[in-house]
Design an enzyme around this catalytic site. Sequence first.
Site, PDB file in Angstrom:
ATOM      1  N   LYS A  57       5.427  -0.836  -9.314  1.00  0.00           N
ATOM      2  CA  LYS A  57       4.974   0.549  -9.109  1.00  0.00           C
ATOM      3  C   LYS A  57       6.032   1.260  -8.257  1.00  0.00           C
ATOM      4  O   LYS A  57       6.138   1.049  -7.057  1.00  0.00           O
ATOM      5  CB  LYS A  57       3.630   0.617  -8.367  1.00  0.00           C
TER       6      LYS A  57
ATOM      7  N   GLY B 190       2.407   5.836 -10.703  1.00  0.00           N
ATOM      8  CA  GLY B 190       1.180   6.390 -10.128  1.00  0.00           C
ATOM      9  C   GLY B 190       1.269   6.459  -8.619  1.00  0.00           C
ATOM     10  O   GLY B 190       2.317   6.195  -8.033  1.00  0.00           O
TER      11      GLY B 190
ATOM     12  N   GLY C 254       0.174   5.613  -4.538  1.00  0.00           N
ATOM     13  CA  GLY C 254      -0.085   4.419  -3.739  1.00  0.00           C
ATOM     14  C   GLY C 254      -1.570   4.149  -3.610  1.00  0.00           C
ATOM     15  O   GLY C 254      -2.015   2.996  -3.696  1.00  0.00           O
TER      16      GLY C 254
ATOM     17  N   VAL D  53      -2.785   3.301  -7.927  1.00  0.00           N
ATOM     18  CA  VAL D  53      -2.102   2.174  -8.586  1.00  0.00           C
ATOM     19  C   VAL D  53      -1.676   1.123  -7.556  1.00  0.00           C
ATOM     20  O   VAL D  53      -1.870  -0.086  -7.757  1.00  0.00           O
ATOM     21  CB  VAL D  53      -0.880   2.689  -9.389  1.00  0.00           C
ATOM     22  N   GLY D  54      -1.136   1.591  -6.422  1.00  0.00           N
ATOM     23  CA  GLY D  54      -0.675   0.655  -5.393  1.00  0.00           C
ATOM     24  C   GLY D  54      -1.817  -0.226  -4.912  1.00  0.00           C
ATOM     25  O   GLY D  54      -1.716  -1.460  -4.903  1.00  0.00           O
TER      26      GLY D  54
ATOM     27  N   GLU E 292       8.915  -4.524   3.923  1.00  0.00           N
ATOM     28  CA  GLU E 292      10.158  -3.922   4.435  1.00  0.00           C
ATOM     29  C   GLU E 292       9.774  -2.509   4.852  1.00  0.00           C
ATOM     30  O   GLU E 292       9.526  -1.653   3.999  1.00  0.00           O
ATOM     31  CB  GLU E 292      11.220  -3.855   3.324  1.00  0.00           C
TER      32      GLU E 292
ATOM     33  N   CYS F 131      16.326   3.657   5.851  1.00  0.00           N
ATOM     34  CA  CYS F 131      15.512   2.886   6.802  1.00  0.00           C
ATOM     35  C   CYS F 131      16.367   2.319   7.927  1.00  0.00           C
ATOM     36  O   CYS F 131      15.918   2.186   9.051  1.00  0.00           O
ATOM     37  CB  CYS F 131      14.769   1.778   6.067  1.00  0.00           C
TER      38      CYS F 131
ATOM     39  N   GLU G 148      10.008   7.311  13.738  1.00  0.00           N
ATOM     40  CA  GLU G 148      10.970   7.425  12.635  1.00  0.00           C
ATOM     41  C   GLU G 148      10.885   8.835  12.058  1.00  0.00           C
ATOM     42  O   GLU G 148       9.816   9.276  11.652  1.00  0.00           O
ATOM     43  CB  GLU G 148      10.638   6.400  11.547  1.00  0.00           C
TER      44      GLU G 148
HETATM   45  P1  NAD Z   1       5.542   5.360   1.616  1.00  0.00           P
HETATM   46  O1  NAD Z   1       4.984   4.299   2.485  1.00  0.00           O
HETATM   47  O2  NAD Z   1       4.895   6.676   1.612  1.00  0.00           O
HETATM   48  O3  NAD Z   1       5.533   4.872   0.086  1.00  0.00           O
HETATM   49  C1  NAD Z   1       6.200   3.711  -0.350  1.00  0.00           C
HETATM   50  C2  NAD Z   1       5.530   3.194  -1.595  1.00  0.00           C
HETATM   51  O4  NAD Z   1       4.231   2.713  -1.238  1.00  0.00           O
HETATM   52  C3  NAD Z   1       5.293   4.246  -2.667  1.00  0.00           C
HETATM   53  O5  NAD Z   1       5.456   3.670  -3.928  1.00  0.00           O
HETATM   54  C4  NAD Z   1       3.832   4.643  -2.434  1.00  0.00           C
HETATM   55  O6  NAD Z   1       3.206   5.158  -3.579  1.00  0.00           O
HETATM   56  C5  NAD Z   1       3.240   3.304  -2.044  1.00  0.00           C
HETATM   57  N1  NAD Z   1       2.015   3.370  -1.245  1.00  0.00           N
HETATM   58  C6  NAD Z   1       1.659   4.312  -0.344  1.00  0.00           C
HETATM   59  N2  NAD Z   1       0.441   4.018   0.168  1.00  0.00           N
HETATM   60  C7  NAD Z   1       0.041   2.861  -0.415  1.00  0.00           C
HETATM   61  C8  NAD Z   1      -1.132   2.057  -0.312  1.00  0.00           C
HETATM   62  N3  NAD Z   1      -2.139   2.394   0.486  1.00  0.00           N
HETATM   63  N4  NAD Z   1      -1.210   0.927  -1.056  1.00  0.00           N
HETATM   64  C9  NAD Z   1      -0.196   0.573  -1.868  1.00  0.00           C
HETATM   65  N5  NAD Z   1       0.920   1.308  -2.035  1.00  0.00           N
HETATM   66  C10 NAD Z   1       1.044   2.431  -1.305  1.00  0.00           C
HETATM   67  O7  NAD Z   1       7.082   5.469   1.980  1.00  0.00           O
HETATM   68  P2  NAD Z   1       8.162   6.462   1.379  1.00  0.00           P
HETATM   69  O8  NAD Z   1       7.966   7.801   1.979  1.00  0.00           O
HETATM   70  O9  NAD Z   1       8.220   6.335  -0.104  1.00  0.00           O
HETATM   71  O10 NAD Z   1       9.515   5.798   1.949  1.00  0.00           O
HETATM   72  C11 NAD Z   1       9.978   6.027   3.224  1.00  0.00           C
HETATM   73  C12 NAD Z   1       9.597   4.892   4.156  1.00  0.00           C
HETATM   74  O11 NAD Z   1      10.049   3.665   3.619  1.00  0.00           O
HETATM   75  C13 NAD Z   1      10.270   5.014   5.501  1.00  0.00           C
HETATM   76  O12 NAD Z   1       9.362   4.671   6.515  1.00  0.00           O
HETATM   77  C14 NAD Z   1      11.387   3.987   5.433  1.00  0.00           C
HETATM   78  O13 NAD Z   1      11.830   3.500   6.672  1.00  0.00           O
HETATM   79  C15 NAD Z   1      10.762   2.936   4.611  1.00  0.00           C
HETATM   80  N6  NAD Z   1      11.807   2.120   4.006  1.00  0.00           N
HETATM   81  C16 NAD Z   1      12.011   0.849   4.451  1.00  0.00           C
HETATM   82  C17 NAD Z   1      13.023   0.074   3.915  1.00  0.00           C
HETATM   83  C18 NAD Z   1      13.274  -1.324   4.378  1.00  0.00           C
HETATM   84  O14 NAD Z   1      13.937  -2.046   3.656  1.00  0.00           O
HETATM   85  N7  NAD Z   1      12.804  -1.736   5.533  1.00  0.00           N
HETATM   86  C19 NAD Z   1      13.826   0.606   2.901  1.00  0.00           C
HETATM   87  C20 NAD Z   1      13.594   1.900   2.489  1.00  0.00           C
HETATM   88  C21 NAD Z   1      12.574   2.651   3.030  1.00  0.00           C
END
Ligand code: NAD
Length: 474
Positions: A168, A199, A201, A204-205, A243, A277, A377
Amino acid sequence: MNNKIYIGGKWVKSHSQESIAVFNPTTGEIIAKVPNGNKADVDLAVDEAYRAFPNWAAKTPSERAELLDRVAELLSKKSDILAKLITSEVGMPLKPSKMIQVGNPIESWRHYAKIAREFNYEELIRNSLLVHDPIGVVACITPWNFPLIQITHKIAPALAAGCTVVLKPSELAPLNAIALAEIIHEAGFPPGVFNLVMGTGSEVGEALVSHPNVDMVSFTGSTHAGKRVGAIASQTIKRVTLELGGKSSSVVLDDADLTKAIKGTLNSCFLNSGQTCLAHSRLLIPEASYEEAKTIVLSAVEKLKIGDPFEEGTRLGPVISPVQQKRIMNYIHTAQKEGAELITGSAGIPTELAKGNFVQPTVLGKVKPNATVAQEEIFGPVLSIITYENDHQALQIANNTIYGLGGGVWSSDLNRALQFARQMRTGQIDINGAPFNTLAPFGGYRQSGNGREYGDYGFKEFFELKSIQMEILK
Ligand code: NAD
């Protein structure tokens, strides 16, 4: 392809009638629509992955590796198209987009193929045969900032290990995932081994994370969503690797080349408009160097061109969304209210770029270690300068966040830098701006996550360990 998801080796209609618009962050225009998938899509995808697992796991590592190499080849052939696609949906300037956003995946699919071929799947421990068994069906959930890289470091090692996958991708940048699914199809993976459901989070997540036939969740995203994923997954005791976010410090020791250290930190902090990140978003410098640092910052930031990511020479494109843009500007306001000095940048939208989600590269000085911008962050082009009096205090400040993902140390004495780095509570530390290593384990301490990606260590996450005890023959 608007209403299609990739399940069981075919593009099939989503059960959902809804779609998600994908925006170009530079222009604000809608560039595509993808299905807003639902639980029925997830159930179908997981069933296919579950059915495909035994045959895929039974293939030899070389058979699997051959298909991974084929993906690398096809990615390489399509690298120009992919870089443009990612620049359109993420907004990163085209040159680094091609070099990093596409270059890393090409190299990494090849790496995992090699690792799979060379890995020791069985070993003897006294009278036990230790067998590495692929864990099963893996749900991969990814963010938008380095979308193809994050997808690659989940699905490539999972597939190489013999697992089957449901991906996803982020709803904000799903187009590269569709392009990758087409490549995986063309490479000739058996049906059901790789599946893609687009979809949100919450729908679908969470359906994936709670599904009883998903054996592992490999998640990259915010710490906030990671906590929710961990909590839901605990109900079915599945393995979860996370991550998550970061608030990394670049620590300039008093014997470092200040100009080199500041330029290197700005590069790290402003890469992908700060939406990285690992971004070194806190610059720790000796108190005595503050005025000199300001002069270096001003001259370096002045040269950074902000604008259309397709234009030659642009260093900073837009941020991903208007929501993110507003969030970043609020952080800059908050910092000023909490007493920080605005060295360069602003919390206003550059007027000539009003259509896109642009934020000026911003550097804040005299930031207190506990200030909001020093602790949370931001995920935008905002650097906070914090001063310290001695190495001990610098270490305390560097370690005093809930995160532990990246970091940097600058010194003219490698041993001194290494000694400092050893005491930092964080997963990745670059000394004097040393380059990223795609074979070294990548991951976080504390609330930056659990588990590791990249290289051998990333590959090993996708196995169960089985010990088979044998009689000791006399
Ligand atoms: P996000 O947490 O909003 O979303 C990430 C993914 O998770 C998306 O696909 C989203 O749809 C899904 N998601 C959201 N809520 C969910 C839930 N309740 N259950 C399952 N899936 C869910 O993050 P973002 O805005 O897409 O990305 C930015 C964040 O990601 C920043 O905090 C960044 O630091 C982090 N990040 C970490 C790394 C790493 O390797 N440590 C790498 C890149 C980004």
